[in-house]
Design a protein around this motif. Structure first.
Motif, PDB file in Angstrom:
ATOM      1  N   VAL A 160      55.727 -37.460 -49.863  1.00  0.00           N
ATOM      2  CA  VAL A 160      54.354 -37.299 -50.341  1.00  0.00           C
ATOM      3  C   VAL A 160      53.869 -38.539 -51.079  1.00  0.00           C
ATOM      4  CG1 VAL A 160      52.913 -36.009 -51.975  1.00  0.00           C
ATOM      5  CG2 VAL A 160      54.436 -34.791 -50.425  1.00  0.00           C
ATOM      6  N   ALA A 213      48.474 -28.222 -51.813  1.00  0.00           N
ATOM      7  CA  ALA A 213      48.035 -29.604 -51.600  1.00  0.00           C
ATOM      8  C   ALA A 213      49.213 -30.507 -51.259  1.00  0.00           C
ATOM      9  CB  ALA A 213      47.314 -30.122 -52.835  1.00  0.00           C
ATOM     10  N   GLU A 230      50.504 -29.665 -47.791  1.00  0.00           N
ATOM     11  CA  GLU A 230      49.597 -30.145 -46.741  1.00  0.00           C
ATOM     12  C   GLU A 230      49.781 -31.646 -46.529  1.00  0.00           C
ATOM     13  OE1 GLU A 230      46.846 -30.098 -43.729  1.00  0.00           O
ATOM     14  OE2 GLU A 230      47.703 -28.376 -44.779  1.00  0.00           O
ATOM     15  N   THR A 231      49.876 -32.397 -47.615  1.00  0.00           N
ATOM     16  CA  THR A 231      50.100 -33.839 -47.495  1.00  0.00           C
ATOM     17  C   THR A 231      51.419 -34.134 -46.795  1.00  0.00           C
ATOM     18  OG1 THR A 231      48.817 -34.285 -49.504  1.00  0.00           O
ATOM     19  CG2 THR A 231      50.357 -35.994 -48.781  1.00  0.00           C
ATOM     20  N   GLU A 255      51.103 -33.434 -43.097  1.00  0.00           N
ATOM     21  CA  GLU A 255      50.338 -34.476 -42.411  1.00  0.00           C
ATOM     22  C   GLU A 255      51.173 -35.737 -42.214  1.00  0.00           C
ATOM     23  OE1 GLU A 255      46.948 -34.951 -44.896  1.00  0.00           O
ATOM     24  OE2 GLU A 255      45.930 -33.130 -44.152  1.00  0.00           O
ATOM     25  N   LYS A 256      52.105 -35.986 -43.121  1.00  0.00           N
ATOM     26  CA  LYS A 256      52.950 -37.171 -43.030  1.00  0.00           C
ATOM     27  C   LYS A 256      54.203 -36.934 -42.184  1.00  0.00           C
ATOM     28  CE  LYS A 256      51.580 -39.686 -47.188  1.00  0.00           C
ATOM     29  NZ  LYS A 256      52.072 -40.453 -48.358  1.00  0.00           N
TER      30      LYS A 256
END
Length: 437
Positions: A128, A292, A295-296, A299-300
């Motif tokens: 993250v 949050a 989700e990050t 996405e990564k």
């Protein structure tokens, strides 16, 4: 299984141990354990041992709790293990239950061990933040694998070569042995924390990812972070865009008199890891974080696959543990029983000069054995003698024998222990200390 059922004498058993069982740290007790129930384990000769360590600090509900036994029997015959890409109701139900306990920690992943959950938490933080440096206390224990071992400083670091790059340690605040003090001699933890982070900043390459901490450093000698320290620590992390990971392997699920130890301090970590107490002795751990952060990470491309991620059987056990803790009021019971136990330990301290300090919270307490109270020098030999005398009387207590940590007994009975069992443990302790000389 009794000695007769096994078909082998105890001499043959210990011969097999000598020839075939790999040694991995502790010296093995010279008793063959046959079964366990409630607050007691029993050896093959019928000897009863009061378990004041909850197994490996894990058996929150005691041994062979009927609700856990029922869940295991029912679940193992229905659904035990799945491919990691498949989900089952016990897994989703446990994630949902955990995700509803603390606002800001809504997302959960289920794994097997504490080391594994800390490994996942550190990997998550690195993913993250895009950074790699991990800060921990110099008396910490977070696991024996990779990044978790790299953040473990209480012992077992020497002789294994380089650890993960980017590890930094700071001193753990210790009220019994303060490094910074106020004029009255009490611990000045804020000055110590400020000094520690000045050292962190000096060592960092500019890639600080996270701080990982236990609210009570158990293997370090039951060192409790002072009230207010976690809030100050979180501010230090926020100032540096670091994440705060709290490892509640031993403090979580009610043991300290709060569902989670950090709740006393009115803060929420960015990532929380649970293990030992969540499975109440069976292999189950969890990583919790915010929507949050999850989700990050997604996405990564965050990946953490293990053979037993999201297994249905341990998830069903975890649900039962939470059910029993809520139904039987065990969080409150931990506070009440912990106060009774602590009062008893304080009474022993008044009676025996070798007890230098009593500390901890709820049903996770420490009793430090010293040569004398003026020097506070750990008395490792006497600690060994007390442990041996305790076991001879049918009381199991774990003593931290690392010189740098002190001769500290970690005392953690099950939350289901009765007042009579607490009192029995204190009585056996007194006899053992007296006999140890």
């Amino acid at each position: 299984m009794t000695q007769q059922d096994s078909g082998k004498t105890q001499d043959a058993f210990w011969s097999d141990v000598e020839n075939h069982v790999m040694r991995y740290g502790p010296a093995f007790e010279k008793r063959v354990i046959a079964r366990a129930e409630g607050s007691f384990v029993f050896d093959e000769d019928g000897g009863r041992i009061l378990d004041f360590t909850s197994g490996q600090m894990s058996s929150l509900l005691g041994h062979s709790h009927p609700d856990i036994v029922r869940t295991v029997r029912e679940q193992v015959g229905r659904l035990d293990h799945l491919f990691s890409g498949m989900l089952s109701r016990p897994v989703v139900d446990l994630c949902t239950r955990l995700g509803g306990m603390v606002p800001g920690l809504e997302k959960a992943m289920l794994l097997s061990t504490g080391g594994e959950s800390n490994e996942a938490a550190i990997r998550l933080a690195k993913c993250v933040t895009g950074r790699h440096e991990i800060v921990a206390f110099n008396k910490s224990w977070h696991g024996m694998t990779g990044a978790a071992a790299g953040a473990t400083y209480s012992s077992a670091r020497k002789g294994y070569g380089p650890v993960t790059v980017g590890n930094i340690a700071i001193p753990a605040p210790h009220a019994y042995r303060p490094r910074f003090t106020h004029s009255d001699g009490s611990l000045d933890w804020q000055t110590e924390l400020d000094d520690a982070f000045a050292q962190v900043d000096a060592q960092s390459t500019g890639s600080l990812a996270a701080f990982i901490a236990e609210p009570i450093l158990s293997s370090g000698g039951i060192i409790e972070l002072p009230e207010g320290y976690l809030a100050a620590l979180k501010r230090k992390c926020e100032e540096r865009d670091m994440l705060l990971i709290l490892d509640e392997a031993q403090t979580g699920v009610g043991r300290t008199g709060h569902m989670f130890a950090f709740q006393r301090d009115g803060i929420t970590p960015d990532i929380l890891t649970l293990s030992k107490t969540l499975g109440a002795g069976l292999p189950l751990s969890a990583v919790l974080t915010s929507k949050a952060i999850e989700e990050t990470a997604y996405e990564k491309g965050f990946v953490f696959l293990t053979t037993h991620v999201s297994d249905p059987l341990p998830a069903a056990v975890g649900l039962t543990v939470l059910d029993v803790v809520a139904r039987d009021g065990l969080v409150e019971r931990a506070a009440v029983a912990g106060a009774r136990l602590r009062d008893g330990l304080e009474a022993l301290k008044q009676r025996f000069d070798c007890i230098g300090d009593v500390r901890g919270r709820g049903l996770l307490l420490g009793m430090e054995i010293v040569t004398d109270r003026a020097s506070k020098l750990p008395d490792l030999d006497r600690g060994d003698r007390i442990a041996a005398e305790s076991m001879a009387r049918g009381l199991s207590m774990n003593v931290v024998k690392i010189p740098a940590m002190g001769a500290v007994f970690r005392i953690a009975p099950p939350l289901t222990a009765s007042d009579a069992e607490i009192d029995l443990g204190l009585e056996l302790m007194a006899e053992a200390i007296a006999a140890a000389g």
